[in-house]
Design a protein around this motif. Structure first.
Motif, mmCIF file in Angstrom:
data_model
loop_
_atom_site.group_PDB
_atom_site.id
_atom_site.type_symbol
_atom_site.label_atom_id
_atom_site.label_comp_id
_atom_site.label_asym_id
_atom_site.label_seq_id
_atom_site.Cartn_x
_atom_site.Cartn_y
_atom_site.Cartn_z
ATOM 1 N N ALA A 1 -5.628 10.304 7.975
ATOM 2 C CA ALA A 1 -5.037 9.203 8.748
ATOM 3 C C ALA A 1 -4.024 8.436 7.907
ATOM 4 N N ALA A 2 -4.340 8.195 6.629
ATOM 5 C CA ALA A 2 -3.406 7.486 5.750
ATOM 6 C C ALA A 2 -2.142 8.298 5.529
ATOM 7 N N LEU A 3 -2.284 9.615 5.362
ATOM 8 C CA LEU A 3 -1.113 10.469 5.162
ATOM 9 C C LEU A 3 -0.236 10.503 6.409
ATOM 10 N N LEU A 4 -0.853 10.648 7.579
ATOM 11 C CA LEU A 4 -0.073 10.672 8.821
ATOM 12 C C LEU A 4 0.609 9.330 9.066
ATOM 13 N N ALA B 1 7.466 6.328 7.251
ATOM 14 C CA ALA B 1 8.663 6.844 6.586
ATOM 15 C C ALA B 1 9.672 7.379 7.593
ATOM 16 N N LEU B 2 9.188 8.051 8.639
ATOM 17 C CA LEU B 2 10.092 8.591 9.657
ATOM 18 C C LEU B 2 10.782 7.473 10.434
ATOM 19 N N PRO C 1 10.613 8.221 -0.936
ATOM 20 C CA PRO C 1 9.913 7.098 -1.581
ATOM 21 C C PRO C 1 9.098 6.240 -0.623
ATOM 22 N N VAL C 2 9.505 6.176 0.656
ATOM 23 C CA VAL C 2 8.746 5.349 1.606
ATOM 24 C C VAL C 2 7.365 5.955 1.862
ATOM 25 N N VAL C 3 7.250 7.280 1.826
ATOM 26 C CA VAL C 3 5.944 7.912 2.052
ATOM 27 C C VAL C 3 4.915 7.414 1.041
ATOM 28 N N GLY C 4 5.319 7.268 -0.211
ATOM 29 C CA GLY C 4 4.401 6.791 -1.232
ATOM 30 C C GLY C 4 4.497 5.310 -1.507
ATOM 31 N N GLU C 5 5.116 4.541 -0.619
ATOM 32 C CA GLU C 5 5.305 3.106 -0.832
ATOM 33 C C GLU C 5 3.961 2.380 -0.880
ATOM 34 N N PHE C 6 3.859 1.449 -1.829
ATOM 35 C CA PHE C 6 2.625 0.685 -1.994
ATOM 36 C C PHE C 6 2.840 -0.814 -1.836
ATOM 37 N N VAL C 7 3.925 -1.346 -2.405
ATOM 38 C CA VAL C 7 4.130 -2.795 -2.447
ATOM 39 C C VAL C 7 4.353 -3.359 -1.050
ATOM 40 N N ILE C 8 5.237 -2.752 -0.266
ATOM 41 C CA ILE C 8 5.592 -3.298 1.049
ATOM 42 C C ILE C 8 4.391 -3.334 1.996
ATOM 43 N N PRO C 9 3.672 -2.227 2.213
ATOM 44 C CA PRO C 9 2.506 -2.328 3.117
ATOM 45 C C PRO C 9 1.398 -3.211 2.563
ATOM 46 N N ASP C 10 1.282 -3.328 1.241
ATOM 47 C CA ASP C 10 0.225 -4.156 0.675
ATOM 48 C C ASP C 10 0.508 -5.642 0.885
ATOM 49 N N LEU C 11 1.784 -6.051 0.785
ATOM 50 C CA LEU C 11 2.126 -7.462 0.903
ATOM 51 C C LEU C 11 2.442 -7.877 2.347
ATOM 52 N N LEU C 12 3.073 -6.998 3.115
ATOM 53 C CA LEU C 12 3.515 -7.358 4.458
ATOM 54 C C LEU C 12 2.657 -6.775 5.569
ATOM 55 N N GLY C 13 1.943 -5.685 5.285
ATOM 56 C CA GLY C 13 1.185 -5.009 6.331
ATOM 57 C C GLY C 13 -0.207 -5.576 6.504
ATOM 58 N N SER D 1 -3.410 -1.049 8.413
ATOM 59 C CA SER D 1 -2.293 -0.112 8.278
ATOM 60 C C SER D 1 -2.336 0.514 6.883
ATOM 61 N N LEU D 2 -3.259 1.443 6.719
ATOM 62 C CA LEU D 2 -3.487 2.064 5.418
ATOM 63 C C LEU D 2 -2.478 3.180 5.188
ATOM 64 N N MET D 3 -1.886 3.179 4.011
ATOM 65 C CA MET D 3 -0.934 4.216 3.629
ATOM 66 C C MET D 3 -1.426 4.920 2.373
ATOM 67 N N ILE D 4 -0.845 6.081 2.118
ATOM 68 C CA ILE D 4 -1.340 6.940 1.055
ATOM 69 C C ILE D 4 -1.156 6.289 -0.315
ATOM 70 N N GLY D 5 -0.094 5.488 -0.482
ATOM 71 C CA GLY D 5 0.120 4.814 -1.755
ATOM 72 C C GLY D 5 -0.988 3.831 -2.068
ATOM 73 N N LYS D 6 -1.462 3.106 -1.065
ATOM 74 C CA LYS D 6 -2.566 2.161 -1.252
ATOM 75 C C LYS D 6 -3.858 2.896 -1.606
ATOM 76 N N LEU D 7 -4.094 4.031 -0.950
ATOM 77 C CA LEU D 7 -5.289 4.806 -1.256
ATOM 78 C C LEU D 7 -5.264 5.322 -2.689
ATOM 79 N N MET D 8 -4.118 5.794 -3.139
ATOM 80 C CA MET D 8 -4.002 6.284 -4.508
ATOM 81 C C MET D 8 -4.257 5.161 -5.504
#
Length: 300
Positions: free
Chosen positions: A80-83, A89-90, A234-246, A250-257
């Motif tokens: 789910a985080a990868l998708l 990113a898309l 780079p957006v696929v692995g983005e961590f800062v933007i979803p962590d601060l604004l999301g 809304s879990l993304m792969i960068g946060k999981l890593m």
């Protein structure tokens, strides 16, 4: 040294240095991450087991752990985080393209004395820290922020909108942060186009918009592909933007890593995530190369 030997040495350096650079800064780190992904987590320093050890004289024992990759396949949270990362990113890439193409076209067709100023305005945000720029959006998007205050003053809304810590805030942060990466390759491509082609199309009775669709847009496809890759990857692995604004959901792969590396101290699982992410991102590279080959084939 003869001219022939110097030419051979120069040719060897021109070919060998890029491969040495890729091997040192891409292949070697990739092998290290792959090695960690096949290990097991442990309470030690470093927090993973060795892949091989000498159990007795002349006997080498190799242990490859594939459980990390199996866990990624079985646990739905990683898929789910990868998708979600690919979707963000898309959408961010498409929005950057829709906004960036007109801006790049306007800069490329502007008088030369104005292009430097316009490019400086595009590059200017890079002079400020990326983290500070993302933090600034928190003050703009919160309930008492500038955006809600302005909309309330206009009378468009009756109460503050919930924008911060939503998926929309993530899209806004992505487009703002990565828009220059779309504009600059497009500008570089559009400035190299031959203006006589548009003049020839006009002489043949082609209207400006049709000439743009038939001439400018196809010829700018390499810039579109390059800009899209510079934004999407780079957006696929983005961590800062979803962590601060999301939002937390809304879990993304960068946060999981980040969580697996620093919170759970599970370096093998985080490395397996990085390997899977890299394997997924190889697909856009292959598509980009194929599009470039097709473009070169049609030109020849």
């Amino acid at each position: 040294m003869s001219h022939r030997h110097s030419h051979r040495l120069s040719r060897l350096l021109n070919i060998g240095l890029p491969y040495f650079w890729l091997g040192l800064f891409f292949l070697l780190p990739f092998v290290m991450v792959l090695r960690i992904s096949l290990a097991e987590p442990t309470l030690a320093q470093p927090p993973y087991t060795a892949l091989w050890e000498w159990v007795e004289q002349g006997v080498l024992q190799i242990r490859l752990n594939l459980a990390n990759f199996q866990l990624l396949r079985e646990d739905d949270i990683y898929l789910a985080a990868l998708l979600n990362s690919l979707w963000v990113a898309l959408v961010g890439t498409v929005c950057c393209l829709l906004l960036g193409y007109p801006m790049a076209y306007a800069i490329a067709t502007a008088p030369e004395r104005r292009r430097i100023l316009l490019l400086m305005l595009i590059i200017l945000p890079f002079w400020t820290s990326f983290l500070i720029r993302v933090y600034a959006w928190i003050g703009l998007l919160n309930a008492n922020g500038l955006l809600n205050t302005f909309l309330l003053w206009l009378g468009v809304i009756d109460e503050p909108l919930k924008i911060l810590h939503t998926q929309m805030a993530v899209y806004i942060g992505v487009v703002y942060s990565y828009l220059p990466f779309m504009i600059l390759p497009l500008y570089a491509n559009l400035t190299r186009l031959d203006p006589t082609l548009l003049e020839a199309a006009a002489d043949l009775g082609c209207r400006p918009f049709r000439a743009f669709l038939r001439v400018t847009l196809p010829l700018s496809m390499p810039g579109i592909v390059a800009g899209s890759m510079l934004v999407f990857i780079p957006v696929v692995g983005e961590f800062v933007i979803p962590d601060l604004l999301g939002s937390p959901g809304s879990l993304m792969i960068g946060k999981l890593m980040w969580t697996e590396f620093f919170a759970n101290k599970d370096w093998p699982l985080a490395s397996a995530l990085a390997i899977v992410l890299l394997a997924v991102l190889v697909v856009p590279f292959v598509l980009m190369q194929r599009l470039q080959q097709d473009d070169e084939g049609t030109r020849t």
